[in-house]
Design an enzyme around this catalytic site. Structure first.
Site, PDB file in Angstrom:
ATOM      1  N   LYS A  62      -7.772  -8.506  -5.500  1.00  0.00           N
ATOM      2  CA  LYS A  62      -6.624  -8.274  -4.600  1.00  0.00           C
ATOM      3  C   LYS A  62      -7.070  -8.321  -3.130  1.00  0.00           C
ATOM      4  O   LYS A  62      -6.429  -8.952  -2.281  1.00  0.00           O
ATOM      5  CB  LYS A  62      -5.997  -6.906  -4.913  1.00  0.00           C
ATOM      6  N   CYS A  95      -0.719  -5.436   4.719  1.00  0.00           N
ATOM      7  CA  CYS A  95      -1.660  -6.048   3.764  1.00  0.00           C
ATOM      8  C   CYS A  95      -2.762  -6.810   4.495  1.00  0.00           C
ATOM      9  O   CYS A  95      -3.894  -6.359   4.547  1.00  0.00           O
ATOM     10  CB  CYS A  95      -0.910  -6.983   2.824  1.00  0.00           C
TER      11      CYS A  95
HETATM   12  N1  LIG Z   1       4.974  -3.874   0.309  1.00  0.00           N
HETATM   13  C1  LIG Z   1       4.296  -4.927  -0.114  1.00  0.00           C
HETATM   14  O1  LIG Z   1       4.723  -6.062   0.073  1.00  0.00           O
HETATM   15  C2  LIG Z   1       2.983  -4.753  -0.862  1.00  0.00           C
HETATM   16  C3  LIG Z   1       2.435  -5.882  -1.498  1.00  0.00           C
HETATM   17  C4  LIG Z   1       1.263  -5.706  -2.222  1.00  0.00           C
HETATM   18  C5  LIG Z   1       0.660  -4.453  -2.282  1.00  0.00           C
HETATM   19  N2  LIG Z   1       1.207  -3.387  -1.652  1.00  0.00           N
HETATM   20  C6  LIG Z   1       0.540  -2.082  -1.772  1.00  0.00           C
HETATM   21  O2  LIG Z   1       1.359  -1.227  -2.580  1.00  0.00           O
HETATM   22  C7  LIG Z   1       1.200   0.142  -2.136  1.00  0.00           C
HETATM   23  C8  LIG Z   1       2.570   0.717  -1.802  1.00  0.00           C
HETATM   24  O3  LIG Z   1       3.092  -0.013  -0.716  1.00  0.00           O
HETATM   25  P1  LIG Z   1       4.630   0.086  -0.292  1.00  0.00           P
HETATM   26  O4  LIG Z   1       4.845  -1.031   0.667  1.00  0.00           O
HETATM   27  O5  LIG Z   1       5.466   0.211  -1.506  1.00  0.00           O
HETATM   28  O6  LIG Z   1       4.626   1.480   0.488  1.00  0.00           O
HETATM   29  P2  LIG Z   1       5.901   2.253   1.092  1.00  0.00           P
HETATM   30  O7  LIG Z   1       5.408   2.961   2.286  1.00  0.00           O
HETATM   31  O8  LIG Z   1       7.057   1.317   1.177  1.00  0.00           O
HETATM   32  O9  LIG Z   1       6.286   3.327  -0.036  1.00  0.00           O
HETATM   33  C9  LIG Z   1       5.443   4.296  -0.524  1.00  0.00           C
HETATM   34  C10 LIG Z   1       6.268   5.488  -1.003  1.00  0.00           C
HETATM   35  O10 LIG Z   1       5.360   6.448  -1.554  1.00  0.00           O
HETATM   36  C11 LIG Z   1       5.828   7.748  -1.222  1.00  0.00           C
HETATM   37  N3  LIG Z   1       4.713   8.679  -1.384  1.00  0.00           N
HETATM   38  C12 LIG Z   1       3.650   8.911  -0.580  1.00  0.00           C
HETATM   39  N4  LIG Z   1       2.824   9.827  -1.147  1.00  0.00           N
HETATM   40  C13 LIG Z   1       3.371  10.181  -2.328  1.00  0.00           C
HETATM   41  C14 LIG Z   1       2.987  11.074  -3.360  1.00  0.00           C
HETATM   42  N5  LIG Z   1       1.852  11.762  -3.303  1.00  0.00           N
HETATM   43  N6  LIG Z   1       3.811  11.205  -4.414  1.00  0.00           N
HETATM   44  C15 LIG Z   1       4.978  10.503  -4.500  1.00  0.00           C
HETATM   45  N7  LIG Z   1       5.381   9.635  -3.545  1.00  0.00           N
HETATM   46  C16 LIG Z   1       4.585   9.482  -2.481  1.00  0.00           C
HETATM   47  C17 LIG Z   1       6.350   7.594   0.188  1.00  0.00           C
HETATM   48  O11 LIG Z   1       7.264   8.624   0.502  1.00  0.00           O
HETATM   49  C18 LIG Z   1       7.026   6.211   0.122  1.00  0.00           C
HETATM   50  O12 LIG Z   1       8.390   6.303  -0.228  1.00  0.00           O
HETATM   51  C19 LIG Z   1       0.233   0.095  -0.951  1.00  0.00           C
HETATM   52  O13 LIG Z   1      -1.069   0.318  -1.414  1.00  0.00           O
HETATM   53  C20 LIG Z   1       0.365  -1.341  -0.462  1.00  0.00           C
HETATM   54  O14 LIG Z   1      -0.796  -1.783   0.217  1.00  0.00           O
HETATM   55  C21 LIG Z   1       2.365  -3.512  -0.953  1.00  0.00           C
END
Ligand SMILES: NC(=O)c1ccc[n+]([C@@H]2O[C@H](COP(=O)([O-])OP(=O)(O)OC[C@H]3O[C@@H](n4cnc5c(N)ncnc54)[C@H](O)[C@@H]3O)[C@@H](O)[C@H]2O)c1
Length: 427
Positions: free
Chosen positions: A203, A257
Site C-alpha cells: 500500500k 495519502c
Molecule cells: N479516504 C481515502 O480515500 C483513503 C484511501 C485509502 C486509504 N485511506 C486510509 O483509510 C484510513 C481512514 O481514512 P478516512 O479517509 O476514512 O478517514 P476519515 O477521517 O474520513 O474518517 C475516520 C473516522 O474515524 C473516526 N475515529 C477516529 N478514532 C476513532 C476511534 N478510536 N474509534 C472509532 N472511530 C474513530 C473519526 O471520527 C472519523 O469519523 C486512513 O488510514 C487513510 O489513510 C483513505
C-alpha cells in the site's frame, strides 16, 4: 448471516459498512464522533461521495446498518480510523491503537480482525498484535488478524470497493485466508493473500510510486522553466516511447495519502530512502515555485489583483486536507502587495480560515487568473465573460487543464513558462 463491526465511519469505513450491509450482513458502524453516529442512525451521512446517501438510507431503513459510539460483539471487526502524521512527519497510529483497545473487550475466539487504515510497516505485528496479547488474546491463534489496505478513488468509492483487487495480509496464513473470505463475499476483483508486512508495504509503495513520479515531472517543469523548454511537449514526445510514462507537473501533491504515506517508509528506513525523501521535498517545494512565477508575472504592477481558482487537493472533490492550493493561497494572502480573491465552487466557507469569493467577485478587475485545481468548472471558461471582467487577460494554469480559444488571452502553464513576460498595467 455474519455480524460485522466497522470502527471509524469516514470516507473509507462508512462506504465499507454500507456495502457489507447491502450484501445482507448485520453491520454496526462505530465512531467516536456522536454527530456522525446520530446522522447515520437517521439514514444520513456527513461526507460527499457519489451514490452513498441513497445506499446508506436504504440499508439503514432495512435495519441492516446501525451506528453506535461503542463496539459490540461481532464475527468480523474492521478498523478504518485515520492515520495522519505528526508535525515532525512521524506516523500517528494513536487512533489505530485506541480503536484496537476499544474492540478488545468484545473479541471472542475465531473472530476476524482487519485493519484497513494505511499503516507503517510492521504495525500489525509491533503495535496491534501486542495490544491483543496484553489483553490475554493470542493474536496468532485465538483470532484471525490481518491488514487489508484500501486503494479506492474518492468519487468512485462504491464502484472501486467492489471491483478493485484487494491485498489481504495476515499475521498468519490462516488469518489471510479468513480475512480474504470476508472480502470474497462482496468483492468481484481478485483477493490476494500475503503476509501483513507485505500488505503494509505494498500500500505504501503504491502511493510512494505516484509521489516519486510526480516529483520527477515537477523537476522537469523547473528545469524547463530554467532552460526555456516546453515540458508538456517534452512529456508528450517522451511518452511515445512504449515503456515511458512521465506524469504531469502541477502545483504540488496533497491529500491524506500521497502527501503522507511516503513518510511512513522514511521513518522506518531513513538511511535507505533518499529518493523517497527527495521526492517529498520536490513536491513540497512546488507551492513556492508557483508563487515565484506569480511574482515574475506581476512584478511590474503596483497592486496586482489575483483571481485564485481552486483549493482542494485534486479536482471535483471537496477535500482540502494537505492541499498545496491552500498553501499557495495563504502565501499569496500573506503578501500585502497582492489583492487576492479566492474561489472554489466545491469548498464551503467553514472549511477554510479565509473568505471565499464568487467567480464574479474573483475575476472582476483581476490582472491574473491562477488555476490551482482541475475541477470540471475550470476546464472550459466563459471567455467573453473573462475578457469583459478581467483587467488584463492573463491566465496561469498550474494543472494544464484549461482549454482557452480566444487569442487575446496570454496563457502560461506550469510546464510551459517560455515567453513569460511581466504583465503591464492598462489604464
Ligand atoms: N479516504 C481515502 O480515500 C483513503 C484511501 C485509502 C486509504 N485511506 C486510509 O483509510 C484510513 C481512514 O481514512 P478516512 O479517509 O476514512 O478517514 P476519515 O477521517 O474520513 O474518517 C475516520 C473516522 O474515524 C473516526 N475515529 C477516529 N478514532 C476513532 C476511534 N478510536 N474509534 C472509532 N472511530 C474513530 C473519526 O471520527 C472519523 O469519523 C486512513 O488510514 C487513510 O489513510 C483513505
Amino acid at each position: 448471516m455474519k455480524k460485522i463491526c466497522v470502527v471509524g465511519l469516514g470516507y473509507i469505513g462508512l462506504p465499507t459498512a454500507a456495502v457489507f450491509a447491502r450484501a445482507g450482513y448485520d453491520v454496526l458502524g462505530v465512531d467516536v464522533n456522536q454527530k456522525v453516529v446520530d446522522l447515520l442512525n437517521k439514514g444520513e451521512i456527513h461526507i460527499e461521495e457519489i451514490g452513498l446517501p441513497e445506499l446508506v438510507k436504504q440499508v439503514v431503513e432495512k435495519g441492516k446498518l446501525k451506528a453506535s459510539t461503542h463496539p459490540e460483539q461481532a464475527d468480523v471487526f474492521i478498523i478504518a480510523v485515520p492515520t495522519p502524521i505528526h508535525e515532525d512527519y512521524s506516523a500517528n497510529v494513536d487512533y489505530v491503537e485506541s480503536a484496537t483497545k476499544a474492540i478488545v473487550p468484545y473479541l471472542e475466539n475465531g473472530n476476524v480482525v482487519i485493519v484497513e487504515s494505511t499503516i507503517p510497516p510492521r504495525t500489525m505485528d509491533d503495535v496491534v498484535a501486542p495490544i491483543l496479547k496484553e489483553a490475554g488474546i493470542d493474536p496468532y491463534q485465538d483470532v484471525y488478524l490481518a491488514h487489508c489496505p484500501e486503494r479506492v478513488l474518492p468519487g468512485r468509492i462504491l464502484i472501486e470497493l467492489i471491483e478493485n483487487t484487494r491485498i489481504v495480509g495476515g499475521v498468519t496464513p490462516e488469518a489471510a485466508t479468513k480475512a480474504g473470505d470476508v472480502y470474497r463475499a462482496v468483492v468481484t476483483g481478485d483477493v490476494l493473500e500475503t503476509e501483513a508486512v507485505t500488505a503494509e508495504m505494498s500500500k505504501l509503495m503504491e502511493n510512494t510510486f505516484r509521489d516519486v513520479n510526480i516529483a520527477l515531472a515537477n523537476e522537469l517543469a523547473k528545469i524547463s522553466a530554467r532552460l526555456g523548454v516546453n515540458a508538456h511537449k517534452v512529456i508528450e514526445l517522451a511518452n511515445k516511447h512504449p515503456r515511458v510514462n512521465i506524469h504531469l507537473p502541477g502545483p504540488g501533491v496533497g491529500g491524506h495519502c500521497l502527501a503522507v504515506d511516503p513518510y511512513f517508509i522514511i521513518e522506518k528506513a531513513t538511511e535507505e530512502s533518499p529518493l523517497i525523501q527527495e521526492a517529498r521535498k520536490i513536491n513540497n517545494s512546488m507551492p513556492h515555485f508557483v508563487t515565484n512565477q506569480i511574482e515574475r508575472m506581476t512584478c511590474e504592477l503596483d497592486k496586482p489583483v489575483l483571481a485564485v481558482c481552486g483549493l482542494t487537493y485534486k479536482g471535483n472533490i471537496d477535500d482540502v486536507r494537505e492541499s498545496p492550493a491552500i498553501e499557495i493561497a495563504e502565501m499569496l494572502m500573506a503578501n500585502s502587495r497582492y489583492d487576492v480573491r479566492i474561489h472554489d465552487p466545491h469548498v464551503r466557507d467553514e472549511q477554510v480560515n479565509f473568505k471565499l469569493s464568487s467567480l464574479e467577485e474573483a475575476v472582476k478587475g483581476a490582472h491574473l487568473l491562477v488555476i490551482l485545481v482541475d475541477h470540471n468548472e475550470f476546464k472550459q471558461w466563459d471567455e467573453p465573460f473573462l475578457l469583459e471582467n478581467m483587467k488584463t487577460p492573463v491566465i496561469f494554469d498550474t494543472r494544464n487543464c484549461a482549454t482557452i480559444h480566444d487569442t487575446q488571452f496570454v496563457v502560461h502553464r506550469i510546464g510551459n513558462l517560455t515567453n513569460l513576460q511581466a504583465i503591464q498595467e492598462v489604464e
